[in-house]
Motif scaffolding. Structure first.
Motif, PDB file in Angstrom:
ATOM      1  N   ILE A  46      18.699  36.518  21.800  1.00  0.00           N
ATOM      2  CA  ILE A  46      19.439  35.255  21.734  1.00  0.00           C
ATOM      3  C   ILE A  46      18.878  34.305  20.681  1.00  0.00           C
ATOM      4  CG2 ILE A  46      20.004  33.161  23.066  1.00  0.00           C
ATOM      5  CD1 ILE A  46      21.847  35.571  23.616  1.00  0.00           C
TER       6      ILE A  46
ATOM      7  N   LEU B 298      26.029  37.790  24.695  1.00  0.00           N
ATOM      8  CA  LEU B 298      26.687  36.552  24.283  1.00  0.00           C
ATOM      9  C   LEU B 298      27.632  35.997  25.348  1.00  0.00           C
ATOM     10  CD1 LEU B 298      27.213  37.143  20.454  1.00  0.00           C
ATOM     11  CD2 LEU B 298      25.450  35.782  21.606  1.00  0.00           C
TER      12      LEU B 298
ATOM     13  N   GLY C  97      22.244  33.885  19.317  1.00  0.00           N
ATOM     14  CA  GLY C  97      22.798  32.988  20.338  1.00  0.00           C
ATOM     15  C   GLY C  97      23.724  31.886  19.888  1.00  0.00           C
TER      16      GLY C  97
ATOM     17  N   SER D 205      25.457  34.435  27.873  1.00  0.00           N
ATOM     18  CA  SER D 205      24.955  33.151  27.379  1.00  0.00           C
ATOM     19  C   SER D 205      26.024  32.067  27.506  1.00  0.00           C
ATOM     20  CB  SER D 205      24.515  33.284  25.915  1.00  0.00           C
ATOM     21  OG  SER D 205      24.083  32.044  25.411  1.00  0.00           O
TER      22      SER D 205
END
Length: 185
Positions: free
Chosen positions: A64, A96, A68, A99
């Protein structure tokens, strides 16, 4: 050619390098800043370049702190190709969106506190859907394969051994009647 360090300089997170040639501009990595709140606030800052004017992105690996902010880059107008190894692409397909989910979850909690204080809500850095949408830009590349993402640029991804799919990226830039090689490890 000009190389601008936009992260992973004076800190270990937020890997992002802007390379500008006489007729092309691209990023190597677009990572999230992690750690203390001061670093994490940097994720919300506007990119110091116009994402719509980037030609492409090269991604070293899926962590990340290297990938990210790709969904943020996408939501701010980048629509070019993102080149990475097949394994990196597959890991980003998991990491992703996860995230994005975390971004939404955390901002929900922040906005509940802000509402109690009579403050306006803030948006997430990006959403799960933004992350999913950004994945359509990814183009898998094999180790050792030489690609030409731009007429004056050749790129080769070599196995870095850091993480499944991680790569050392060799870049050859032709400009001003000469060839310059740069390497990102």
């Amino acid at each position: 050619m000009k190389i601008t360090f936009l992260g992973a300089a004076k800190t270990v997170t937020g890997s992002c390098f802007l390379i500008e040639t006489e007729n092309c501009s691209f990023l190597v990595d677009c990572g999230m800043f992690q750690g203390h709140s001061k670093e994490e606030e940097m994720n919300k800052e506007k990119f110091p370049f116009d994402p719509q004017k980037l030609d492409f992105v090269l991604l070293t690996h899926a962590h990340i702190d290297h990938s990210g902010r790709i969904p943020k880059l996408y939501t701010e107008g980048f629509k070019g190709n993102i080149y990475a190894t097949k394994a990196t692409v597959e890991l980003c397909e998991i990491m992703l969106p996860d995230s994005g989910h975390i971004q939404e979850f955390e901002v929900k909690w922040i906005n509940e506190r802000r509402q109690r204080r009579g403050q306006e809500p803030v948006p997430p850095l990006y959403t799960l859907q933004d992350a999913v949408d950004s994945l359509k830009l990814f183009k898998p590349v094999s180790y050792g394969e030489v690609i030409k993402p731009h007429k004056n640029i050749r790129v080769r991804f070599n196995d870095a051994g850091h993480l499944l799919g991680s790569a050392i990226i060799e870049i050859w830039v032709n400009e001003n009647d000469s060839e310059i090689k740069i390497v990102f490890t």
